[in-house]
Design an enzyme around this catalytic site. Structure first.
Site, PDB file in Angstrom:
ATOM      1  N   LYS A 146       0.829  -1.210   0.000  1.00 52.77           N
ATOM      2  CA  LYS A 146       0.000   0.000   0.000  1.00 52.77           C
ATOM      3  C   LYS A 146       0.868   1.267   0.000  1.00 52.77           C
ATOM      4  O   LYS A 146       2.073   1.197   0.292  1.00 52.77           O
ATOM      5  CB  LYS A 146      -0.936  -0.021   1.216  1.00 52.77           C
ATOM      6  CG  LYS A 146      -1.856  -1.241   1.288  1.00 52.77           C
ATOM      7  CD  LYS A 146      -2.733  -1.402   0.048  1.00 52.77           C
ATOM      8  CE  LYS A 146      -3.976  -2.221   0.285  1.00 52.77           C
ATOM      9  NZ  LYS A 146      -3.812  -3.685   0.135  1.00 52.77           N
TER      10      LYS A 146
HETATM   11  C1  PLP Z   1      -5.088  -4.557   0.834  1.00 49.02           C
HETATM   12  C2  PLP Z   1      -6.556  -4.596   0.785  1.00 49.02           C
HETATM   13  C3  PLP Z   1      -7.351  -5.136   1.801  1.00 49.02           C
HETATM   14  C4  PLP Z   1      -6.811  -5.903   2.970  1.00 49.02           C
HETATM   15  O1  PLP Z   1      -5.752  -5.408   3.596  1.00 49.02           O
HETATM   16  P1  PLP Z   1      -4.742  -6.349   4.429  1.00 49.02           P
HETATM   17  O2  PLP Z   1      -4.031  -5.322   5.235  1.00 49.02           O
HETATM   18  O3  PLP Z   1      -3.887  -7.043   3.446  1.00 49.02           O
HETATM   19  O4  PLP Z   1      -5.548  -7.268   5.273  1.00 49.02           O
HETATM   20  C5  PLP Z   1      -8.718  -5.042   1.700  1.00 49.02           C
HETATM   21  N1  PLP Z   1      -9.313  -4.475   0.645  1.00 49.02           N
HETATM   22  C6  PLP Z   1      -8.605  -3.962  -0.366  1.00 49.02           C
HETATM   23  C7  PLP Z   1      -9.328  -3.321  -1.493  1.00 49.02           C
HETATM   24  C8  PLP Z   1      -7.212  -4.021  -0.342  1.00 49.02           C
HETATM   25  O5  PLP Z   1      -6.528  -3.541  -1.378  1.00 49.02           O
END
Ligand code: PLP
Length: 384
Positions: A187
């Site tokens: 992210k």
């Molecule tokens: C990354 C992501 C998640 C989940 O995040 P984690 O921290 O990996 O559990 C949920 N929804 C979307 C759209 C994402 O890109």
């Protein structure tokens, strides 16, 4: 084909600065490495970033959504509306709390839930909406909350990808109902793994704190007790220190990503890929944080599959990803009655989307290289 000596370009790579690395070393040497002062500091800076709203940090952006649903009172028998083009955890957490996911097809232009289809998916059992801001592009937030208010629905925003994004000058997370953001390694802001819930008031924040660690209300000293079924979702101080170092750079990260996205649009202009109608994202440089730059392949006009396209990109030194296949076609969801043809725009995008390299340590030369590689592949197609 000319051989290049460029290093392989992955589609994503985190940028962790020296100050953060030193900060992590300090935490590791401090004698307190799990949830503690760094977590508190991270929450304080996140709260300030989101306009003073209460926040709680967690060890993933998946548990934040699940706990967000619980705090909103979503329970067995309730329906929650979301999009089929998202990371599968968005729908999985709805099942996890015993509720039923209801999908709404995407708008093929924004690639987000089509708000024009939202109201007809609402039933007397609908309890909440979980919009997703794919690649960091928000939905029409005015319209979303107008519909939610009119039908008295809670909104748990899956803003996992949207830190740094905004809507009409307001930061995503600084307004709205319950907002969930992920700090997964890929992210824009990372704590390696982690997430944050932005909440409405202190009662919700207290409930979030309890769900985060076994529902504990009092420590051993005061006679231990727990009163809700919480889990094990706390963030370590090592992770929180990484998150702090990242959060302090979020504006720069977002600016850099917008620059690179602009460079992509420039580079695609007039090339072979554009001539064959490659699908480009919405050119939004105000709201989106450009978490990803995603193309949609015009597969009906190509003689190669997506996998072959990605293989050829790889041979030219370019990494790519797929975010995401339409999740209602996964076995878990087929077993719940979902089928091909139910959400045609989601299915088409899910089968043709490719995520191109975009990370803060890239430069516009790298972008030109990626688009050059794509144009070369498309040029061969035109001559095929
Ligand atoms: C990354 C992501 C998640 C989940 O995040 P984690 O921290 O990996 O559990 C949920 N929804 C979307 C759209 C994402 O890109």
């Amino acid at each position: 084909m000319t051989q290049t000596s460029r290093p392989f370009l992955p589609f994503v790579r985190p940028e962790i600065d020296e100050k953060t690395i030193q900060g992590v070393a300090d935490v590791l040497g401090s004698g307190w490495i799990t949830t503690g002062p760094q977590n508190q500091q991270f929450e304080a800076e996140l709260s300030a970033y989101f306009g003073g709203r209460p926040v709680r940090a967690f060890n993933s952006g998946t548990c934040t959504m699940e706990i967000g649903l619980r705090i909103a009172g979503v329970d067995a028998g309730d329906e929650v509306i979301t999009t089929p083009v998202t990371w599968v955890s968005t729908a999985n957490v709805i099942l996890e709390v015993g509720a039923t996911p209801v999908f709404v097809d995407i708008d093929p232009v924004t690639r987000n839930m089509d708000l024009n289809l939202l109201e007809r998916a609402i039933t007397p059992r609908t309890k909440a909406i979980m919009p997703v801001y794919l690649a960091g592009l928000p939905v029409d937030m005015d319209r979303l909350y107008e519909i939610a208010r009119a039908h008295k629905l809670r909104v748990i925003e899956d803003a996992a990808q949207a830190i740094g994004s905004s809507w009409r000058g307001k930061r995503i997370g600084s307004f709205g109902d319950i907002i969930s953001i992920s700090f997964h390694a890929n992210k824009n802001v990372t704590s390696i793994e982690g997430g944050v819930l932005v909440l409405n008031n202190d009662d919700e924040a207290e409930l979030a704190r309890k769900y985060r660690l076994q529902g504990i209300t009092r420590t051993g000293m005061d006679g231990m007790d727990c009163d809700v079924l919480g889990g094990k979702y706390n963030l370590t101080d090592v992770a929180a220190r990484v998150g702090l170092g990242q959060l302090r750079q979020v504006e720069r990260f977002t600016q850099k990503r917008r620059e690179l996205a602009r460079a992509y649009f420039e580079a695609f202009k007039g090339g072979a890929a554009e001539k064959l109608d490659i699908g480009l994202p919405v050119a939004d440089f105000e709201n989106s944080n450009w978490h990803m730059f995603q193309i949609a392949l015009p597969l009906d006009r190509l003689t190669l599959t997506r996998a072959q396209f990605m293989e050829q990109l790889k041979e030219r030194g370019v990494g790519a990803g797929v975010h995401y296949p339409a999740l209602h076609l996964f076995t878990l969801y087929r077993e719940r009655g979902f089928r091909e043809g139910m959400f045609p725009h989601a299915e088409k995008l899910g089968a043709s989307t490719v995520t191109l390299p975009l990370f803060t340590q890239m430069n516009t030369d790298d972008v030109a290289h990626v688009v050059g590689a794509i144009d070369a592949i498309f040029e061969q197609q035109r001559n095929a």
